[in-house]
Write a protein that holds these residues in place. Structure first.
Motif, PDB file in Angstrom:
ATOM      1  N   ARG A 416      -0.204   6.732   0.205  1.00  0.00           N
ATOM      2  CA  ARG A 416      -1.201   6.907  -0.852  1.00  0.00           C
ATOM      3  C   ARG A 416      -2.005   5.622  -1.043  1.00  0.00           C
ATOM      4  O   ARG A 416      -3.221   5.656  -1.226  1.00  0.00           O
ATOM      5  CB  ARG A 416      -0.501   7.299  -2.155  1.00  0.00           C
ATOM      6  CG  ARG A 416      -1.432   7.773  -3.248  1.00  0.00           C
ATOM      7  CD  ARG A 416      -0.654   8.106  -4.508  1.00  0.00           C
ATOM      8  NE  ARG A 416       0.369   9.094  -4.259  1.00  0.00           N
ATOM      9  CZ  ARG A 416       1.682   8.888  -4.422  1.00  0.00           C
ATOM     10  NH1 ARG A 416       2.114   7.713  -4.819  1.00  0.00           N
ATOM     11  NH2 ARG A 416       2.542   9.842  -4.192  1.00  0.00           N
ATOM     12  N   ILE A 417      -1.338   4.478  -1.007  1.00  0.00           N
ATOM     13  CA  ILE A 417      -2.036   3.194  -1.140  1.00  0.00           C
ATOM     14  C   ILE A 417      -2.966   2.969   0.042  1.00  0.00           C
ATOM     15  O   ILE A 417      -4.100   2.522  -0.103  1.00  0.00           O
ATOM     16  CB  ILE A 417      -1.025   2.037  -1.246  1.00  0.00           C
ATOM     17  CG1 ILE A 417      -0.192   2.169  -2.524  1.00  0.00           C
ATOM     18  CG2 ILE A 417      -1.744   0.696  -1.222  1.00  0.00           C
ATOM     19  CD1 ILE A 417       0.957   1.188  -2.588  1.00  0.00           C
ATOM     20  N   ARG A 418      -2.474   3.306   1.236  1.00  0.00           N
ATOM     21  CA  ARG A 418      -3.217   2.994   2.458  1.00  0.00           C
ATOM     22  C   ARG A 418      -4.415   3.906   2.660  1.00  0.00           C
ATOM     23  O   ARG A 418      -5.482   3.467   3.093  1.00  0.00           O
ATOM     24  CB  ARG A 418      -2.274   3.092   3.662  1.00  0.00           C
ATOM     25  CG  ARG A 418      -2.846   2.555   4.960  1.00  0.00           C
ATOM     26  CD  ARG A 418      -1.832   2.679   6.091  1.00  0.00           C
ATOM     27  NE  ARG A 418      -0.574   2.006   5.788  1.00  0.00           N
ATOM     28  CZ  ARG A 418       0.513   2.073   6.562  1.00  0.00           C
ATOM     29  NH1 ARG A 418       0.484   2.796   7.679  1.00  0.00           N
ATOM     30  NH2 ARG A 418       1.613   1.442   6.231  1.00  0.00           N
ATOM     31  N   TYR A 419      -4.270   5.192   2.337  1.00  0.00           N
ATOM     32  CA  TYR A 419      -5.305   6.156   2.695  1.00  0.00           C
ATOM     33  C   TYR A 419      -5.930   6.887   1.509  1.00  0.00           C
ATOM     34  O   TYR A 419      -6.973   7.522   1.670  1.00  0.00           O
ATOM     35  CB  TYR A 419      -4.731   7.204   3.661  1.00  0.00           C
ATOM     36  CG  TYR A 419      -4.237   6.631   4.961  1.00  0.00           C
ATOM     37  CD1 TYR A 419      -5.124   6.116   5.900  1.00  0.00           C
ATOM     38  CD2 TYR A 419      -2.883   6.581   5.244  1.00  0.00           C
ATOM     39  CE1 TYR A 419      -4.672   5.580   7.097  1.00  0.00           C
ATOM     40  CE2 TYR A 419      -2.408   6.052   6.439  1.00  0.00           C
ATOM     41  CZ  TYR A 419      -3.308   5.552   7.361  1.00  0.00           C
ATOM     42  OH  TYR A 419      -2.854   5.024   8.536  1.00  0.00           O
ATOM     43  N   GLY A 420      -5.303   6.851   0.348  1.00  0.00           N
ATOM     44  CA  GLY A 420      -5.813   7.607  -0.786  1.00  0.00           C
ATOM     45  C   GLY A 420      -6.802   6.811  -1.618  1.00  0.00           C
ATOM     46  O   GLY A 420      -7.052   5.629  -1.392  1.00  0.00           O
ATOM     47  N   ALA A 421      -7.391   7.497  -2.610  1.00  0.00           N
ATOM     48  CA  ALA A 421      -8.279   6.813  -3.554  1.00  0.00           C
ATOM     49  C   ALA A 421      -7.471   5.803  -4.348  1.00  0.00           C
ATOM     50  O   ALA A 421      -6.369   6.093  -4.823  1.00  0.00           O
ATOM     51  CB  ALA A 421      -8.924   7.837  -4.487  1.00  0.00           C
ATOM     52  N   ALA A 422      -8.028   4.614  -4.514  1.00  0.00           N
ATOM     53  CA  ALA A 422      -7.307   3.553  -5.224  1.00  0.00           C
ATOM     54  C   ALA A 422      -6.967   3.971  -6.649  1.00  0.00           C
ATOM     55  O   ALA A 422      -5.898   3.631  -7.174  1.00  0.00           O
ATOM     56  CB  ALA A 422      -8.133   2.265  -5.228  1.00  0.00           C
ATOM     57  N   VAL A 423      -7.863   4.724  -7.294  1.00  0.00           N
ATOM     58  CA  VAL A 423      -7.597   5.136  -8.671  1.00  0.00           C
ATOM     59  C   VAL A 423      -6.360   6.028  -8.729  1.00  0.00           C
ATOM     60  O   VAL A 423      -5.563   5.949  -9.678  1.00  0.00           O
ATOM     61  CB  VAL A 423      -8.824   5.842  -9.287  1.00  0.00           C
ATOM     62  CG1 VAL A 423      -9.141   7.163  -8.584  1.00  0.00           C
ATOM     63  CG2 VAL A 423      -8.625   6.074 -10.778  1.00  0.00           C
ATOM     64  N   SER A 424      -6.165   6.866  -7.724  1.00  0.00           N
ATOM     65  CA  SER A 424      -4.982   7.723  -7.688  1.00  0.00           C
ATOM     66  C   SER A 424      -3.717   6.891  -7.554  1.00  0.00           C
ATOM     67  O   SER A 424      -2.718   7.127  -8.248  1.00  0.00           O
ATOM     68  CB  SER A 424      -5.090   8.719  -6.533  1.00  0.00           C
ATOM     69  OG  SER A 424      -3.925   9.501  -6.423  1.00  0.00           O
ATOM     70  N   ALA A 425      -3.748   5.911  -6.652  1.00  0.00           N
ATOM     71  CA  ALA A 425      -2.579   5.046  -6.469  1.00  0.00           C
ATOM     72  C   ALA A 425      -2.235   4.301  -7.755  1.00  0.00           C
ATOM     73  O   ALA A 425      -1.065   4.208  -8.146  1.00  0.00           O
ATOM     74  CB  ALA A 425      -2.847   4.050  -5.339  1.00  0.00           C
ATOM     75  N   ILE A 426      -3.249   3.786  -8.437  1.00  0.00           N
ATOM     76  CA  ILE A 426      -3.002   3.021  -9.664  1.00  0.00           C
ATOM     77  C   ILE A 426      -2.443   3.922 -10.765  1.00  0.00           C
ATOM     78  O   ILE A 426      -1.491   3.549 -11.467  1.00  0.00           O
ATOM     79  CB  ILE A 426      -4.287   2.313 -10.117  1.00  0.00           C
ATOM     80  CG1 ILE A 426      -4.679   1.225  -9.106  1.00  0.00           C
ATOM     81  CG2 ILE A 426      -4.102   1.690 -11.511  1.00  0.00           C
ATOM     82  CD1 ILE A 426      -6.026   0.597  -9.364  1.00  0.00           C
ATOM     83  N   LEU A 427      -3.016   5.108 -10.932  1.00  0.00           N
ATOM     84  CA  LEU A 427      -2.539   5.994 -11.997  1.00  0.00           C
ATOM     85  C   LEU A 427      -1.143   6.537 -11.718  1.00  0.00           C
ATOM     86  O   LEU A 427      -0.441   6.949 -12.646  1.00  0.00           O
ATOM     87  CB  LEU A 427      -3.522   7.136 -12.224  1.00  0.00           C
ATOM     88  CG  LEU A 427      -4.906   6.750 -12.764  1.00  0.00           C
ATOM     89  CD1 LEU A 427      -5.606   7.955 -13.370  1.00  0.00           C
ATOM     90  CD2 LEU A 427      -4.815   5.637 -13.800  1.00  0.00           C
ATOM     91  N   HIS A 428      -0.713   6.494 -10.469  1.00  0.00           N
ATOM     92  CA  HIS A 428       0.664   6.884 -10.171  1.00  0.00           C
ATOM     93  C   HIS A 428       1.667   5.900 -10.775  1.00  0.00           C
ATOM     94  O   HIS A 428       2.839   6.245 -10.929  1.00  0.00           O
ATOM     95  CB  HIS A 428       0.882   7.001  -8.663  1.00  0.00           C
ATOM     96  CG  HIS A 428       0.638   8.372  -8.123  1.00  0.00           C
ATOM     97  ND1 HIS A 428      -0.625   8.868  -7.921  1.00  0.00           N
ATOM     98  CD2 HIS A 428       1.489   9.381  -7.778  1.00  0.00           C
ATOM     99  CE1 HIS A 428      -0.543  10.103  -7.448  1.00  0.00           C
ATOM    100  NE2 HIS A 428       0.720  10.436  -7.370  1.00  0.00           N
TER     101      HIS A 428
END
Length: 451
Positions: A416-428
């Motif tokens: 998720r960190i490598r390929y996903g939207a950064a906002v998604s990773a942070i909100l996780h």
């Protein structure tokens, strides 16, 4: 410049136009009225902090969030930030102003009794809101707190001056913490350098913070920042600060919940977004005692992800949950060290090597030695022995192709960190299993917010 300006900028460095030409002003675009616009990369940390405090105060008072901030609101927020920087044993603040009409040239300082601070800031508000005004705010905070104390606190948190760094003159976490908490210890984690849990942090306006660094370092953000008294968070990615908030002060923490996010910096901003967060979990408080984040891998658990299936990535760009991943499994290797997994820890997910396929394959033994040999173990379909090391496929082992859903949660997080939207990773870090849906945007983009 006073000699103590080296606490803020490297010696001999002049503030860039990103700072000297930046004013404090709300967006004129519909739907962004409470967002402060940023022109160039650099002062985002100061702008995001000020913006978050302004919104938090509106939430506390139950006021509308669709009108620009007034001069009184700006004056109150700026005075609150400077007041927080007054040391416990002091009774005065220091207000900095430009010595001439040429902003960014030279400053003068004036001592102000704390009980007169609000009035003095209100009288000189134009300077804080005009071009270069964010510099005056930073100078005033450092001069008020004391340059030597700023240095001491930065070092105690594992950092060091200056507070604004790099060729783009970016804000450090030390500067953010000075403005937000009145102390320049830049650590936002739940644990001190000695491993003990940090006490709750009191912030101006009750504002919190979420950071990508939690996923990168495996050190959770402090509980009081992750779950602040007012639902407003500064959002910290690798080199940018934005902010996020719920539009009611009593918004529940459990998803589903709707949040607003603002990014004032082009090209992704200015943009205000409403996002729905769904899921079943809210992050637990950090354990009282810091736990090891790394254990010696057990045979059969994933040692490394080699690559994404190129065909999947091309066919479904950005849809990383639908891709396959090439994984090399760990073996019992005496040369690999690390603490053993505690008996009460969740057991790792392990995979059987299974039966070999008929296609091209990767030698797991060669892959483990890739940094010594620069050979990544690729072999053609139909071969039974590795072309590089000569081992049979059965003796060497081979990489497996796994779907995203098959990966253990630790590896899903890394993907998720490598390929996903950064906002998604942070909100996780706040909602560990959340999914995000863009509900509205002040601009035409249909993408999730850029942080």
């Amino acid at each position: 410049w006073p000699s103590w300006v080296t606490v803020i900028f490297d010696r001999g460095t002049q503030p860039s136009e990103a700072w000297t030409e930046q004013e404090v002003a709300c967006s004129d675009h519909k739907g962004e009225e409470i967002g402060l616009v940023q022109h160039k990369n650099g002062p985002c940390g100061v702008l995001a902090t000020l913006n978050a405090i302004l919104v938090a105060e509106r939430l506390r008072k139950g006021q509308a969030l669709n009108t620009k901030f007034s001069r009184d609101e700006f004056a109150s927020a700026i005075a609150s930030i400077i007041r927080r920087c007054v040391p416990d044993d002091a009774s005065k603040a220091v207000i900095c102003s430009w010595r001439t009409d040429r902003h960014g040239a030279a400053i003068e300082t004036d001592d102000v009794a704390v009980d007169r601070l609000s009035a003095v800031v209100a009288e000189g508000l134009d300077a804080f809101l005009s071009k270069g005004g964010l510099l005056l705010l930073v100078f005033s905070c450092v001069a008020t707190h004391g340059p030597d104390l700023v240095k001491t606190e930065a070092l105690a948190g594992g950092g060091e001056p200056p507070l604004i760094v790099g060729p783009n003159q970016l804000c450090t976490s030390e500067l953010l913490k000075l403005l937000l908490c009145g102390a320049a210890n830049g650590s936002v984690g739940a644990y001190s350098l000695m491993g003990g849990k940090t006490p709750d942090l009191s912030t101006v306006g009750g504002v919190g913070l979420l950071s990508l660094s939690e996923l990168q370092s495996s050190i959770p953000v402090a509980d009081s920042l992750k779950a602040p008294p007012v639902p407003v968070w500064i959002i910290h990615s690798n080199d940018h600060f934005t902010f996020m908030f719920c539009d009611t002060i009593d918004a529940k923490a459990d998803p589903p919940v709707e949040v607003m996010h603002f990014n004032g910096l082009p090209p992704a901003g200015p943009r205000m977004c409403r996002v729905r967060v769904t899921g079943d979990k809210v992050a637990d408080k950090a354990p009282e005692v810091k736990k090891d984040a790394y254990f010696k891998p057990e045979p059969g658990e994933i040692e490394d992800i080699v690559q994404v299936d190129p065909a999947d990535k091309t066919a479904r760009p950005g849809q990383f949950k639908t891709w396959k991943y090439e994984a090399v499994l760990a073996i019992d290797d005496p040369s690999v060290t690390g603490p053993p997994r505690p008996a009460d820890a969740d057991p790792p997910k392990v995979f059987p090597q299974g039966q070999p396929g008929t296609g091209a394959w990767r030698c797991a033994s060669c892959y483990r030695d890739r940094f010594k040999t620069m050979n990544f173990g690729g072999n053609d379909a139909g071969t039974t022995h590795c072309a590089a090391c000569g081992k049979s496929r059965a003796d060497a082992g081979w990489a497996l192709w796994l779907s995203y859903d098959e990966l253990p949660r630790t590896w899903q997080r890394k993907i998720r960190i490598r390929y996903g939207a950064a906002v998604s990773a942070i909100l996780h870090t706040k909602w560990p299993d959340c999914e995000l849906e863009l509900l509205s945007s002040s601009r035409s983009s249909k993408q999730l917010p850029s942080v």
